[in-house]
Design a protein around this motif. Structure first.
Motif, mmCIF file in Angstrom:
data_model
loop_
_atom_site.group_PDB
_atom_site.id
_atom_site.type_symbol
_atom_site.label_atom_id
_atom_site.label_comp_id
_atom_site.label_asym_id
_atom_site.label_seq_id
_atom_site.Cartn_x
_atom_site.Cartn_y
_atom_site.Cartn_z
ATOM 1 N N GLN A 109 24.547 28.450 68.722
ATOM 2 C CA GLN A 109 24.932 27.622 69.858
ATOM 3 C C GLN A 109 23.706 26.900 70.381
ATOM 4 O O GLN A 109 22.667 27.493 70.599
ATOM 5 C CB GLN A 109 25.528 28.506 70.950
ATOM 6 N N LYS A 112 26.120 24.226 75.985
ATOM 7 C CA LYS A 112 27.495 24.209 76.459
ATOM 8 C C LYS A 112 27.617 23.037 77.423
ATOM 9 O O LYS A 112 26.779 22.857 78.300
ATOM 10 C CB LYS A 112 27.795 25.527 77.162
ATOM 11 N N ILE A 117 31.331 22.634 73.215
ATOM 12 C CA ILE A 117 30.126 23.333 72.764
ATOM 13 C C ILE A 117 29.448 22.502 71.681
ATOM 14 O O ILE A 117 30.118 21.902 70.841
ATOM 15 C CB ILE A 117 30.502 24.711 72.158
ATOM 16 N N LEU A 119 27.062 23.051 68.462
ATOM 17 C CA LEU A 119 26.502 24.039 67.537
ATOM 18 C C LEU A 119 25.543 23.337 66.591
ATOM 19 O O LEU A 119 25.706 22.156 66.285
ATOM 20 C CB LEU A 119 27.602 24.693 66.695
ATOM 21 N N VAL A 191 29.948 32.414 70.895
ATOM 22 C CA VAL A 191 29.644 31.468 71.974
ATOM 23 C C VAL A 191 29.813 32.162 73.313
ATOM 24 O O VAL A 191 30.794 32.864 73.557
ATOM 25 C CB VAL A 191 30.591 30.239 71.890
#
Length: 192
Positions: A109, A112, A117, A119, A191
């Motif tokens: 991750q 946010k 999200i 990645l 996450v």
């Protein structure tokens, strides 16, 4: 070069084969080695009917996807007999392509955001003699569907997962060589 993940179709071409009473008999031989590993031997494959979607006495033969072993050599033969007893045969040698191997893919991750999200996924160590390699990154959804996140010849990058708060994100990565032979790997990113 045959790609094992694709169907393979072959057809007998015969100028005097107009009768419906012609007999066709297909055989598949796989290359192997003797126990001392210095002498090549061809083994008759007794399970040909499980590898094909056509009848063994058909003028055509169609191999199903993912039935031939990758990076292997085969001889495919067909014997033909006409109603008057005349006979003929043909042989076809084929090699199946290897799929990319030896690598791993990892994800983490990055951040946010209000809309999902971000990645970072990276794949390293994948090898295949048929370059360049291409990479397809998918999110695996709980209902079994896949959402494509990214594709191309660069084995790393950022991907955006929309509308996701917390939990596990399942990623499927498909690695494809220049012939179209493919392998896949799966990873899970936690996450928070």
């Amino acid at each position: 070069m045959v790609i094992p993940s694709h169907r393979l179709s072959l057809n007998v071409s015969c100028s005097v084969c107009s009768s419906k009473d012609i007999t066709f008999r297909w055989r598949l031989y796989s290359k192997g080695l003797e126990s001392n590993e210095s002498i090549t031997v061809w083994y008759l494959n007794e399970t040909l009917k499980n590898l094909v979607s056509t009848k063994s006495n058909s003028k055509h033969i169609v191999f199903k996807e993912d039935k031939l072993r990758e990076d292997s050599f085969y001889w495919l033969t067909v014997d033909v007999e006409l109603p008057d007893g005349m006979r003929g045969w043909a042989a076809y040698r084929l090699k199946t392509a290897a799929t990319p191997s030896g690598g791993v893919c990892n994800g983490s991750q990055m951040q946010k955001e209000a809309f999902g999200i971000i990645l970072y996924i990276i794949c390293t160590g994948w090898y295949d003699e048929n370059k360049p390699l291409a990479y397809e990154f998918f999110q695996q959804i709980d209902d079994g569907s896949l959402h494509m996140l990214r594709y191309g010849i660069i084995p790393f990058g950022e991907v955006h997962i929309p509308q996701f708060d917390e939990g596990e994100i399942k990623i499927k990565v498909v690695i494809i060589n220049s012939l179209g032979a493919r392998t896949e790997t799966h990873l899970t990113v936690q996450v928070r």
